[in-house]
Design a protein around this motif. Structure first.
Motif, short mmCIF file in Angstrom:
data_model
loop_
_atom_site.label_atom_id
_atom_site.label_comp_id
_atom_site.label_asym_id
_atom_site.label_seq_id
_atom_site.Cartn_x
_atom_site.Cartn_y
_atom_site.Cartn_z
N UNK A 1 0.81 -1.23 0.00
CA UNK A 1 0.00 0.00 0.00
C UNK A 1 0.84 1.29 0.00
N UNK A 2 2.13 1.15 -0.19
CA UNK A 2 2.99 2.32 -0.27
C UNK A 2 3.06 2.82 -1.72
N UNK A 3 2.82 4.09 -1.94
CA UNK A 3 2.89 4.68 -3.28
C UNK A 3 4.33 5.11 -3.55
N UNK A 4 4.85 4.69 -4.72
CA UNK A 4 6.25 4.97 -5.06
C UNK A 4 6.37 5.94 -6.25
N UNK B 1 17.17 7.46 -1.94
CA UNK B 1 18.14 6.55 -1.31
C UNK B 1 17.43 5.70 -0.26
N UNK B 2 17.95 4.49 -0.05
CA UNK B 2 17.34 3.57 0.93
C UNK B 2 18.36 3.21 2.00
N UNK B 3 17.95 3.37 3.27
CA UNK B 3 18.77 2.96 4.41
C UNK B 3 18.09 1.74 5.03
N UNK B 4 18.83 0.66 5.13
CA UNK B 4 18.22 -0.63 5.47
C UNK B 4 18.84 -1.19 6.75
N UNK B 5 17.98 -1.71 7.63
CA UNK B 5 18.50 -2.44 8.79
C UNK B 5 17.68 -3.72 8.99
N UNK C 1 14.44 3.67 -12.12
CA UNK C 1 15.64 4.51 -12.20
C UNK C 1 15.72 5.56 -11.09
N UNK C 2 14.61 5.72 -10.35
CA UNK C 2 14.63 6.70 -9.23
C UNK C 2 15.31 6.14 -7.98
N UNK C 3 15.60 4.84 -8.01
CA UNK C 3 16.28 4.26 -6.85
C UNK C 3 17.75 4.66 -6.87
N UNK C 4 18.18 5.30 -5.79
CA UNK C 4 19.57 5.71 -5.66
C UNK C 4 20.36 4.65 -4.91
N UNK C 5 21.14 5.10 -3.93
CA UNK C 5 22.00 4.19 -3.16
C UNK C 5 21.18 3.40 -2.13
N UNK C 6 21.58 2.16 -1.93
CA UNK C 6 20.99 1.31 -0.87
C UNK C 6 22.12 0.96 0.09
N UNK C 7 22.00 1.38 1.33
CA UNK C 7 23.09 1.14 2.29
C UNK C 7 22.56 0.61 3.60
N UNK D 1 14.32 2.90 5.43
CA UNK D 1 14.07 4.34 5.46
C UNK D 1 14.36 4.87 4.06
N UNK D 2 13.34 5.40 3.41
CA UNK D 2 13.51 6.00 2.08
C UNK D 2 13.67 7.50 2.25
N UNK D 3 14.69 8.04 1.63
CA UNK D 3 14.96 9.47 1.78
C UNK D 3 15.40 10.06 0.44
N UNK D 4 14.81 11.19 0.08
CA UNK D 4 15.19 11.86 -1.16
C UNK D 4 16.62 12.38 -1.04
N UNK D 5 17.33 12.37 -2.16
CA UNK D 5 18.72 12.84 -2.14
C UNK D 5 18.82 14.29 -1.67
N UNK D 6 17.79 15.08 -1.98
CA UNK D 6 17.80 16.48 -1.55
C UNK D 6 17.21 16.68 -0.15
N UNK D 7 16.94 15.56 0.55
CA UNK D 7 16.43 15.57 1.93
C UNK D 7 15.03 16.19 2.06
N UNK D 8 14.32 16.32 0.94
CA UNK D 8 13.01 16.98 0.98
C UNK D 8 11.90 16.06 1.48
N UNK D 9 12.14 14.75 1.50
CA UNK D 9 11.12 13.83 2.03
C UNK D 9 11.80 12.60 2.63
#
Length: 207
Positions: A109-112, A119-123, A140-146, A168-176
């Motif tokens: 149910x998450x809209x992408x 970018x994705x931060x994973x734990x 192609x909108x997927x950036x780094x996964x760390x 945790x999904x975060x925009x490269x420009x930190x806007x969301x």
């Protein structure tokens, strides 16, 4: 001779007078002692009575407080027991799922439809497993996964899950920033369905 007798009589009178005074003083002293002892006894009795009354009132207050606290303590114990039982059931369910199923449960149910690099931060999860699934959603909108750690990117409350996993999904420009974590997902489910879960576990009217 007459002078000697007069001296003897005077001495006797002086001794007699002194004896009477001593007897009077001793009599008065004994009477004062009796009064003092009597007063002390009364003070001891009064003090004992006062202390007994004080501690009796204190015990009554403690009993009232205890009687008032018992239902609250019972309620707290019941709520804690229900919470623990529910979390145990959740942990058993999560353990029965594969990693891929748990990831898909989080992104359900998450809209992408993001129009920027994410970018994705994973734990908890394997980075490769998350990247594989997110690539299908973000393209192609997927950036780094760390890799990161629980509670490092965002503060999360430990609710007792055996698996603290999240993305945790975060925009490269930190806007969301979007939190896709088990703690958040399970907390939302519990808040929404707590009464229903408690009734299923313990029957109606148990909370």
């Amino acid at each position: 001779m007459q002078e000697l007798r007069s001296s003897e009589i005077l001495d006797k009178e002086i001794l007699s007078d002194a004896q009477r005074k001593i007897e009077h003083i001793l009599a008065n002293a004994e009477e004062e002692c009796q009064k003092l002892l009597s007063g002390v006894g009364q003070k001891v009795a009064d003090s004992k009575k006062e202390k007994e009354s004080f501690y009796e009132k204190k015990l009554m207050t403690q009993k009232k407080n205890l009687d008032a606290a018992l239902p609250l303590e019972e309620q707290r114990f019941k709520v804690s027991f229900i919470q623990t039982s529910v979390i145990d059931a959740v942990n058993n369910y999560l353990s029965s799922l594969s990693e891929e199923q748990r990831i898909k449960m989080l992104i359900q149910n998450q809209h992408f439809n993001f129009d920027k690099k994410i970018n994705a931060y994973i734990y908890g999860f394997s980075v490769d497993s998350v990247k594989k699934i997110l690539s299908k959603e973000l393209g192609s909108n997927l950036g780094a996964c760390s890799k990161t750690e629980f509670g490092k990117i965002v503060i999360e409350k430990d609710i007792g899950l055996s698996k603290n996993e999240g993305i945790i999904l975060e925009a490269e420009d930190k806007s969301l920033r979007v939190h896709l974590t088990l703690v958040e997902k399970i907390s939302q489910i519990l808040d929404k369905n707590r009464a229903e879960l408690s009734e299923a576990l313990f029957g109606a009217g148990k909370i």
